[in-house]
Motif scaffolding. Structure first.
Motif, mmCIF file in Angstrom:
data_model
loop_
_atom_site.group_PDB
_atom_site.id
_atom_site.type_symbol
_atom_site.label_atom_id
_atom_site.label_comp_id
_atom_site.label_asym_id
_atom_site.label_seq_id
_atom_site.Cartn_x
_atom_site.Cartn_y
_atom_site.Cartn_z
ATOM 1 N N GLY A 65 0.846 -1.184 0.000
ATOM 2 C CA GLY A 65 0.000 0.000 0.000
ATOM 3 C C GLY A 65 0.882 1.233 0.000
ATOM 4 O O GLY A 65 1.663 1.441 0.930
ATOM 5 N N SER A 93 -3.051 2.282 -0.449
ATOM 6 C CA SER A 93 -3.233 1.546 0.801
ATOM 7 C C SER A 93 -4.672 1.068 1.037
ATOM 8 O O SER A 93 -4.866 -0.073 1.467
ATOM 9 C CB SER A 93 -2.734 2.371 1.986
ATOM 10 N N CYS A 97 -5.529 -2.926 1.531
ATOM 11 C CA CYS A 97 -6.224 -3.487 2.705
ATOM 12 C C CYS A 97 -7.373 -4.387 2.261
ATOM 13 O O CYS A 97 -7.530 -5.505 2.754
ATOM 14 C CB CYS A 97 -6.761 -2.374 3.594
ATOM 15 N N LEU A 114 2.125 -1.544 4.407
ATOM 16 C CA LEU A 114 1.272 -0.382 4.198
ATOM 17 C C LEU A 114 1.918 0.923 4.642
ATOM 18 O O LEU A 114 2.417 1.007 5.770
ATOM 19 C CB LEU A 114 -0.035 -0.550 4.987
#
Length: 117
Positions: A65, A93, A97, A114
């Motif tokens: 991310g 990001s 996720c 991330l």
């Protein structure tokens, strides 16, 4: 509409994120973060590939991310991971996720690194 309950077994899903933080498995983590099969840890950014390489036998794909917007990964970072046999996918990001959670729920061998939004 048909709804299915998702089971993550022992893995930790990403529950949410906000400005400068992520929530993983009910816990809040500030700053850059790495979620691997063996747990959650701070991530030192693109200069920190050693922690990922330690999990090379447990993951097939790493989602990276890159923050609020998608960005290109540094060539050295990508090459190091790909040479170790880890597939690398860069995305914003929030998308990383979501993608991580979907593949995790399917039992895939995934991890995510991330940068905060």
């Amino acid at each position: 509409m048909r709804l299915n309950e998702i089971s993550y077994n022992d893995a930790l899903p990403i529950d949410g994120y906000g400005t400068g933080f992520f929530r993983v498995g009910g816990e809040r983590y500030d700053g850059a973060l790495m979620v691997l099969p063996n747990g959650v840890s701070a991530w030192g950014g693109y200069d920190d590939s050693a922690t990922i390489l330690d999990a090379v036998d447990a993951i097939d794909v790493l989602f990276v991310g890159t923050g609020a917007e998608i960005a290109h990964l540094p060539k050295d970072f990508r090459t190091t991971l790909e040479d170790a046999g880890i597939g690398v996918e860069a995305m914003a990001s929030p998308a990383a996720c979501r993608t991580y959670n979907v593949l995790l729920s399917e039992g895939r061998r995934v991890a995510v690194a991330l940068l905060p939004v």
